[in-house]
Design an enzyme around this catalytic site. Structure first.
Site, PDB file in Angstrom:
ATOM      1  CE  LYS A 130      50.547   1.078  52.060  1.00 22.62           C
ATOM      2  NZ  LYS A 130      51.722   1.723  52.715  1.00 22.62           N
TER       3      LYS A 130
ATOM      4  CE1 TYR B 127      48.028   2.811  50.274  1.00 17.78           C
ATOM      5  CE2 TYR B 127      46.190   1.431  50.979  1.00 17.78           C
ATOM      6  CZ  TYR B 127      47.215   2.307  51.271  1.00 17.78           C
ATOM      7  OH  TYR B 127      47.443   2.675  52.581  1.00 17.78           O
TER       8      TYR B 127
ATOM      9  CB  SER C  60      47.325  -0.309  54.438  1.00 20.95           C
ATOM     10  OG  SER C  60      45.928  -0.094  54.306  1.00 20.95           O
TER      11      SER C  60
END
Length: 334
Positions: free
Chosen positions: A221, A217, A204
């Site tokens: 990533k 998150y 991401s």
């Protein structure tokens, strides 16, 4: 028994290594000389490589044919995974769609078969090591050895408060990070043995630019980015870099899960952030596979090295740039 608890050395008491002997002035001088000599050799040998890289910027890369190859896409029932699966099927790939959402996985498979390829759906929790090992056996039985592995499965935050929940953190680590380790371990040996393969990870933009409201998150990533860099180096050290390729993808915001998009739109600091349709990502990923691109940002308005420059800016300058581009601060409420 879980895979990470089987090593006996983890339970052994800590034991100090032998002290490192002090080096003499002569030894240190020799080390400095050896380092300088190595750098000189590197500079000389890197000249043709830099020239090759420069020329490549102005030449259309050659494209390999992936028709007839078997691809496996985790999280392939919906969203970005589905768009990647469709793009692969359009290229003539047979596709294994892996997801916990069996209903939509089967619907995706039905749409893939319209492109005259073989496709199968597998309901698997890819954070489960043993389930992934069984998946490897099932896919090889049904579709043959996997040539293209796309690690796309991931969990997105759907509320600001969710980021602090232990259950969300643990589940995110399992799905976003460990699943890629398990699938790679499962399929890479066959790729190396056949001297043919491509491993893709969907990271991401948060793998370079970490948003404070989605720390979990971003952590996953960044971890996935590190894993892929280490995997590439591992393949090089094993003499397999010309046979098994890697691609790490860094997407911006894409119009997928409703709750996640609603969260973005509720963030006052993200009002300028464009949201793209998934089909763009599927097409870009397939193009990256066919041309053996190591890293790609989607959309391709930026290059990964530019993101590296951003993350190494002085902190106040980086914060100013983020605030300017995002228009305001993120509103940390549900």
């Amino acid at each position: 028994m879980t895979a990470w608890n089987t090593d006996r050395h983890l339970t052994q008491p800590y034991e100090w290594a032998e002290p490192v002997p002090l080096k003499t002035s002569l030894q240190r001088a020799r080390e400095v000389f050896a380092t300088l000599l190595n750098l000189l050799v590197f500079a000389f040998e890197s000249v043709p490589l830099w020239w090759e890289t420069l020329v490549a910027q102005f030449v259309t890369p050659s494209s390999k044919n992936i028709s007839g190859q078997t691809a496996l896409v985790t999280g392939g029932a919906n969203g970005l995974g589905q768009s990647i699966a469709i793009a692969l099927a359009k290229e003539g790939c047979n596709v294994a769609v892996v997801d916990v959402d069996e209903t939509n996985a089967r619907k995706t498979v039905a749409s893939l078969r319209r492109y005259n390829v073989s496709a199968e759906a597998y309901k698997v929790d890819v954070s489960d090591y043993e389930a992934v090992r069984q998946l490897g056996r099932d896919v090889e039985r049904d579709l043959g050895p996997v040539d293209i592995l796309v690690n796309n499965a991931g969990i997105l935050p759907t509320s600001f408060s969710q980021d602090a929940l232990p259950s969300h953190i643990e589940r995110s680590m399992g799905v976003n990070v460990l699943s890629s380790v398990w699938t790679t371990q499962t399929f890479i040996d066959s790729m190396i043995r056949r001297r043919k393969g491509h491993i893709v990870a969907i990271s991401s933009i948060a793998g370079y630019i970490a948003p404070g409201w989605a720390k979990t998150y971003a952590t996953t990533k960044f971890a996935l980015r590190g894993f892929m860099d280490a995997l590439e180096d591992d393949l090089y050290l094993r003499g397999q870099a010309n046979h098994v390729h890697t691609t790490t993808v860094f997407p911006f915001a894409f119009n997928t899960r409703k709750q996640a998009i609603s969260l973005l739109k509720a963030s006052s600091g993200l009002t300028r952030l464009p949201i793209y349709e998934p089909a763009m990502l599927g097409e870009t990923v397939v193009r990256a596979i066919k041309t053996n691109q190591r890293k790609v940002v989607v959309p391709e308005v930026l290059k990964p090295y530019q993101l590296s420059i951003y993350e190494n800016l002085p902190i106040k300058i980086r914060q100013l740039l983020t605030r300017t581009m995002a228009q305001g601060e993120v509103k940390l409420v549900d």
